[in-house]
Design a protein around this motif. Structure first.
Motif: not given
Length: 319
Positions: A167-172, A178-180, A182-189, A267-274
């Protein structure tokens, strides 16, 4: 070509300067006093101390003087300090958020290009068939759905109800990188961010390809017995992509705007959230730096798009 590039680059620099003026004025016109962000409301402060703080920050100067002072510092790489984060330099803070946003945006753009172009080709080739009607309905829904709506609906459907994605974040939290993961968190957003751009690319690709398929040279190729697959792929798609190239460049701006909402939802830690956190805390230095960096990115991408279009079609640079 060099003259064309220099002209477009000069226009881009002028737009960036105009953007800095506009954002600076708009921040000063927002309700409240900028000095309020520097004051702890629980601690009393006298008028003399308030005036001294205002003088130290340069807020007692006329607005043009304040702007040129900020511009001179910004040109040297000094964008000030973050009030919200206790004096952390703004530029390194903003740059540290660029990576996650770029990863999210360009994954979304790659998805939108692949899906949009493919769906546009299928829709044009099968004009007025069931697949064309279905894809057209989906594209209209995608274009008309704002990013915050698709983000909330996607979060509820795939994270809350189905529990297919986090439901949020970039990593568990608590797990090694782990690249997998990261990919797991990236796919949906990234997929949700790509919907509006992909739908728009699909509509443009369909219309452009239908126009090309009606040209004389396409009918000639068919009359010579060329298989329909090669007529579409070899003769039609390449020319139909020309107007789509410009559209793909313009989707960067839409992706940036959508990323602000998607990052806040997930809650993706990027420019938008900042930027959202900076706006809510009236962190002016962060807002200025993040907005200018975002504007510079859009201008740069549009410049590269114009150059690519001019390279494909020499009539553009000679106009």
């Amino acid at each position: 070509m060099l003259r064309y590039i220099a002209s477009r680059a000069g226009t881009g620099l002028f737009l960036l300067l105009a953007l800095s003026v506009l954002i600076f004025i708009m921040l000063r016109l927002t309700p409240g006093d900028p000095i309020d962000a520097y004051i702890n409301p629980t601690i009393p402060i006298g008028a003399a101390d308030l005036a001294a703080l205002r003088e130290r920050l340069g807020l007692d100067q006329p607005l043009p003087v304040q702007y040129f002072a900020w511009l001179a510092a910004a040109l040297s790489g000094d964008f000030g300090y973050s009030i919200q984060r206790g004096g952390v330099p703004v530029l390194p803070l903003v740059l540290s958020r660029v990576g996650p946003t770029v990863l999210l945006m360009f994954t979304a753009i790659a998805i939108s290009i692949v899906v949009g172009v493919s769906a546009g080709i299928i829709s044009a080739v099968r004009k007025n068939k069931a697949s064309d009607v279905g894809l057209s309905i989906v594209s209209f829904l995608g274009v008309s759905s704002p990013a915050f709506l698709t983000g909330l609906l996607g979060l509820y459907a795939f994270s809350v109800l189905l529990r297919w994605f986090p439901s949020g974040g970039m990593l568990t939290p608590g797990r090694p990188y782990s690249s997998l993961d990261l990919l797991y968190h990236l796919i949906l957003p990234a997929t949700l961010l790509s919907i509006a751009q992909g739908a728009l690319i699909m509509r443009y690709m369909r219309g452009s390809l239908l126009e090309v398929l009606s040209q004389d040279y396409v009918r000639t190729a068919r009359a010579k017995g060329v298989r329909e697959f090669w007529v579409v792929v070899k003769h039609a798609v390449r020319n139909a992509l020309l107007p789509v190239i410009t559209l793909i460049g313009s989707t960067i701006g839409g992706a940036i705007g959508g990323a602000i909402f998607i990052e806040s939802v997930f809650n993706w830690p990027g420019m938008g959230l900042l930027m959202i956190n900076a706006v809510t805390s009236r962190d002016y230095s962060v807002i200025m730096c993040a907005t200018l960096l975002t504007g510079a990115s859009v201008i740069l991408v549009n410049l590269l798009t114009d150059i690519a279009y001019a390279a494909v079609d020499p009539r553009i640079r000679n106009a």
